[in-house]
Design a protein around this motif. Structure first.
Motif: not given
Length: 199
Positions: A177, A150-156
């Motif tokens: 990414t 998900g977006r949050g996981q990608q950012t992390q």
């Protein structure tokens, strides 16, 4: 305007230094562990489905494969070994061949290291980045299969990799990414590569 990279086509494969094309012009190398999504990334960046062979069998690329965009401008697919089932002597051969390619190839202008966003910065990735940094070449890390997160996981994941790259190599390695499936990050990667190829 269409990217010049869509004109890329298979030129030749080299299994040893004698087989390399003349050392001139601009080359951008692609490295990635087996199954990191390197072939899919190359295909997405060049808008071609079958430029690089996507294989279910890890370690299919067993030589340096040159894709010509136009004369004296090439993308170079490096062997993706990691857990490739190949004999030790063949691994040693690749190792010394790639080592000499990195140390001596004048045409090499940059390195793209393809990593699965779920398993980034393994030993092989670090080794390839170290090659580039030692030679003073720019490197760009692509975190593939971003659509699995998900977006949050990608950012992390992106921030974590960026921090580690920064502390190890300073500003010489950039990271993004990417997803060959959803085409996320394709334009960004393409712009980096086109710049290194002198466009």
């Amino acid at each position: 305007m269409a990217s010049p990279l869509i004109r890329a086509h298979y030129l030749m494969s080299a299994h040893n230094p004698r087989q390399l094309p003349p050392d001139g012009g601009f080359e951008v190398a692609f490295a990635g562990r087996s199954n990191a999504g390197k072939s899919s990334a190359l295909n997405a960046i060049c808008q071609q489905n079958a430029l690089a062979k996507v294989s279910k069998t890890p370690g299919r690329t067993q030589q340096l494969v040159f894709f010509e965009v136009e004369p004296e401008r090439c993308l170079v697919d490096l062997p993706g070994y990691g857990y490739a089932k190949v004999p030790k002597d063949l691994q040693a051969h690749w190792q010394s061949f790639i080592d000499s390619y990195f140390r001596t190839r004048e045409a090499l202008k940059g390195l793209v290291v393809v990593m699965d966003i779920r398993h980034p910065l393994k030993d092989y990735d670090r080794q390839m980045l170290a090659y580039a940094v030692e030679r003073g070449l720019p490197a760009h890390a692509i975190l593939t299969k971003a659509d699995k997160f998900g977006r949050g996981q990608q950012t992390q994941a992106l921030m974590a990799v960026r921090r580690e790259l920064q502390s190890a190599y300073g500003d010489t390695v950039s990271v993004q990414t990417f997803s060959g499936e959803s085409k996320q990050g394709v334009d960004e990667a393409r712009a980096v590569i086109e710049g290194w190829l002198g466009y």
